[in-house]
Write a protein that holds these residues in place. Sequence first.
Motif, PDB file in Angstrom:
ATOM      1  N   ALA A 294      37.701  55.298   0.894  1.00 55.69           N
ATOM      2  CA  ALA A 294      36.631  56.295   0.956  1.00 55.69           C
ATOM      3  C   ALA A 294      35.445  55.704   1.692  1.00 55.69           C
ATOM      4  CB  ALA A 294      36.231  56.753  -0.447  1.00 55.69           C
ATOM      5  N   THR A 295      34.576  56.580   2.166  1.00 55.40           N
ATOM      6  CA  THR A 295      33.378  56.133   2.861  1.00 55.40           C
ATOM      7  C   THR A 295      32.210  56.083   1.904  1.00 55.40           C
ATOM      8  OG1 THR A 295      32.628  58.343   3.468  1.00 55.40           O
ATOM      9  CG2 THR A 295      34.242  57.293   4.921  1.00 55.40           C
ATOM     10  N   LYS A 296      31.187  55.397   2.341  1.00 52.91           N
ATOM     11  CA  LYS A 296      29.921  55.482   1.642  1.00 52.91           C
ATOM     12  C   LYS A 296      29.256  56.814   2.010  1.00 52.91           C
ATOM     13  CE  LYS A 296      29.226  50.489   1.649  1.00 52.91           C
ATOM     14  NZ  LYS A 296      28.345  49.368   2.083  1.00 52.91           N
ATOM     15  N   LEU A 297      28.074  57.056   1.484  1.00 51.89           N
ATOM     16  CA  LEU A 297      27.364  58.287   1.799  1.00 51.89           C
ATOM     17  C   LEU A 297      26.970  58.287   3.280  1.00 51.89           C
ATOM     18  CD1 LEU A 297      25.046  58.603  -1.328  1.00 51.89           C
ATOM     19  CD2 LEU A 297      27.177  59.825  -0.874  1.00 51.89           C
ATOM     20  N   ILE A 298      27.430  59.307   3.999  1.00 52.69           N
ATOM     21  CA  ILE A 298      27.099  59.449   5.413  1.00 52.69           C
ATOM     22  C   ILE A 298      25.879  60.359   5.507  1.00 52.69           C
ATOM     23  CG2 ILE A 298      27.912  60.232   7.655  1.00 52.69           C
ATOM     24  CD1 ILE A 298      30.746  59.659   6.692  1.00 52.69           C
ATOM     25  N   ASP A 299      24.801  59.823   6.041  1.00 52.36           N
ATOM     26  CA  ASP A 299      23.513  60.514   6.049  1.00 52.36           C
ATOM     27  C   ASP A 299      23.371  61.320   7.334  1.00 52.36           C
ATOM     28  OD1 ASP A 299      20.982  61.393   5.663  1.00 52.36           O
ATOM     29  OD2 ASP A 299      20.051  59.398   5.602  1.00 52.36           O
ATOM     30  N   SER A 300      23.178  62.628   7.208  1.00 57.18           N
ATOM     31  CA  SER A 300      22.963  63.487   8.371  1.00 57.18           C
ATOM     32  C   SER A 300      21.532  63.396   8.886  1.00 57.18           C
ATOM     33  CB  SER A 300      23.278  64.942   8.022  1.00 57.18           C
ATOM     34  OG  SER A 300      22.342  65.433   7.070  1.00 57.18           O
ATOM     35  N   GLY A 301      20.610  62.961   8.054  1.00 56.46           N
ATOM     36  CA  GLY A 301      19.219  62.831   8.477  1.00 56.46           C
ATOM     37  C   GLY A 301      18.374  64.054   8.224  1.00 56.46           C
ATOM     38  N   ILE A 302      18.950  65.154   7.717  1.00 57.40           N
ATOM     39  CA  ILE A 302      18.167  66.361   7.458  1.00 57.40           C
ATOM     40  C   ILE A 302      18.527  66.873   6.068  1.00 57.40           C
ATOM     41  CG2 ILE A 302      18.048  66.992   9.891  1.00 57.40           C
ATOM     42  CD1 ILE A 302      20.223  69.058   9.327  1.00 57.40           C
ATOM     43  N   SER A 303      17.588  67.559   5.501  1.00 53.00           N
ATOM     44  CA  SER A 303      17.828  68.142   4.186  1.00 53.00           C
ATOM     45  C   SER A 303      18.641  69.425   4.332  1.00 53.00           C
ATOM     46  CB  SER A 303      16.489  68.435   3.498  1.00 53.00           C
ATOM     47  OG  SER A 303      16.694  69.043   2.248  1.00 53.00           O
ATOM     48  N   ARG A 304      19.592  69.613   3.425  1.00 54.25           N
ATOM     49  CA  ARG A 304      20.437  70.795   3.358  1.00 54.25           C
ATOM     50  C   ARG A 304      21.093  71.088   4.723  1.00 54.25           C
ATOM     51  NH1 ARG A 304      20.439  73.507  -1.025  1.00 54.25           N
ATOM     52  NH2 ARG A 304      21.218  75.407   0.027  1.00 54.25           N
ATOM     53  N   CYS A 305      21.656  70.039   5.284  1.00 54.30           N
ATOM     54  CA  CYS A 305      22.367  70.185   6.558  1.00 54.30           C
ATOM     55  C   CYS A 305      23.702  70.883   6.319  1.00 54.30           C
ATOM     56  CB  CYS A 305      22.593  68.807   7.190  1.00 54.30           C
ATOM     57  SG  CYS A 305      23.456  68.847   8.774  1.00 54.30           S
TER      58      CYS A 305
END
Length: 641
Positions: free
Chosen positions: A278-289
């Motif tokens: 599994a991956t770690k948390l992948i951050d999109s950089g925006i809220s509620r993307c």
Amino acid sequence: MTCAPTNVTFRLLDDVVGWDEATVTDVVGFADPAGVRLAHPGSSPEGPTRTELLPWFPDPRLAPGCRPCAWYLLSGDQVLSRDTCAGDWSPLWPPHCDPRLLRAPTAVASRGHRIAVVDSGRVFLWRNEGDQLTAVIRLRQAEIVALAQDEQALVSRAGSDRIRRYGPDGRLCEVIRTGVGGEIIGIRTGPGRTIWLLTEEDGLLRIFRGGHRFRESTVDELAAALPPSSLVAADDDGFCLREKGPDGDVTSCYDWEGQPREAPAPETGQYVTRGEFATKLIDSGISRCRWHRVRVDADVPAGTAVSVAIVVSEDGQFAESDWQTVAAGVTDFLVDQPPGRYLTARVRLSGDSSSTPVLNRIRLDFPRSTSADLLPAAFRQDPAADDFTERFLTLFDASTAEIDRVIERYPALLDPAGVPDGALPWLAGLLGLAFEAGWDAKTRRELIAAAPGLYRRRGTPCALAEAITIVFGVEPVIDELAGDRHWAQVRATATPSTARGLGSVRLFGRSSSRLRLDTSALGAAPLRAYGDPDTDPLTEHAHRFRVLLPAGTADEDALRRLVVRQAPAHTRGSVRAAGSGFVVGFRSTVGVDTAFVPLPPPVVGGVRLNHDGVLRPGPRGARHGVSVGVMSAVGVHTRVS
């Protein structure tokens, strides 16, 4: 990552970014360009396995012979041999011829008709398949032996990374410091004095290749360089050989005494049957993307599967029931999750233990951007209808994106360094090039890359020489014959009797010259009523050239075809490769076919003068040849007869 009006992609499969090492189970290959795959069982999960390497590195007690089905086997204090397929094992030496030299042999090697055996701190070398003992090498802790070309032997000691090279008489020639890690458990020799090593360190097997400097290699490179043997299995109870029989391949199994035995039960497999990560948390950089799409690039053989699950969260917290799981085999799907900043992916690989899927990459598209964004707002007022419309138009967006990607990559198809090997003939067809069947991909790429420059200079000697150098790796000499025919004309105002003569020696006979009144006999000379006879020596070889090559140039027929394709249409070329000597009077080229060799010994009696007869060896003796600049003045000390 930041949200943008256009799609942003996040490419996974990196050995340092994204993976949660605590979740990796029975999966390897994160740092391997080939991709992520199921692990091998045992202490070497990333491979290669010992069974996989047996055809090239057999058990030290076994050695293939020079014939297809010949093998040598150490059994007790004897060497057994086997000469025919599915034949019986018998002692190499009959009882009345047994030298009784061996005490407790541990390793055997064979090459051609030579045999080497490691036994109690000694290495025995035989010729003629054991008929002639040539050397005994005394080396404490000798463990592995291999026979190389020039009747040399390579020996390694237990716990050492050095290889000792011995001559056919048993004398030490050199000690090679390999610098490889682990213990050397196998040595093979290949063409060009290449040495292949198999090492083991903490259960991990590694392959190295080199001569004096060694680099790590792969099983594919090993298989391409050395043909495999028929050994397919070996354990504490015996070994198995798979050989060709009259009705197909036949597997024969023996114990370590050379007695036939039943084939062992099939191995459970070379791969584990299940693995995940599994991956770690992948951050999109925006809220509620709004995450859009997941694409999986994998090679999935029959009997294997790849399954991907995802979950989206705003704060990184989620429950087990929140996972979106798709059926095994689905490699392209839309994200059906609530909006959130973070995404977590879980991948599960499965197989039947005989093969494994290979995961190349996972691509995540975000934020969601579809053709529905271009529709009027009236089409998106109903949430249920909006969701359906968005998913429906995504099907067309995906097809359009594939077409756009092909168009974007079209210029790359014209790059000879970037296209696959299979596309090189197609690219060459656009340029009017034709390949020979034996040219490798590297040669084809270089020829395509040089094609624009070659076409601009096509028909010139430099362009033809460059094409030959690219394809055959040699620098030719382009000899244009037309400019070398002035020797047949003494001067422009020469009289008819001396126009083709030099002194009292006639270079062209009357019968081969054109008709001239008062000088040619009627019926003895051809009648040609065009041109100027004085220009015949020049025009006879006009538009002719010759390609001179060093000795040893391969495939002269292919070279001739290349010359025909690259030469101008009004010219005619010939190819000449160097031989063992040169002939005076037929254009000798220094550096191509000229050799300075000693004179033959002086002989008196039975000698024809002017035909290789030397009555006096010269002031420096017959051992010396022609020395340029010392005693080699043409016409003074050298006479051509």
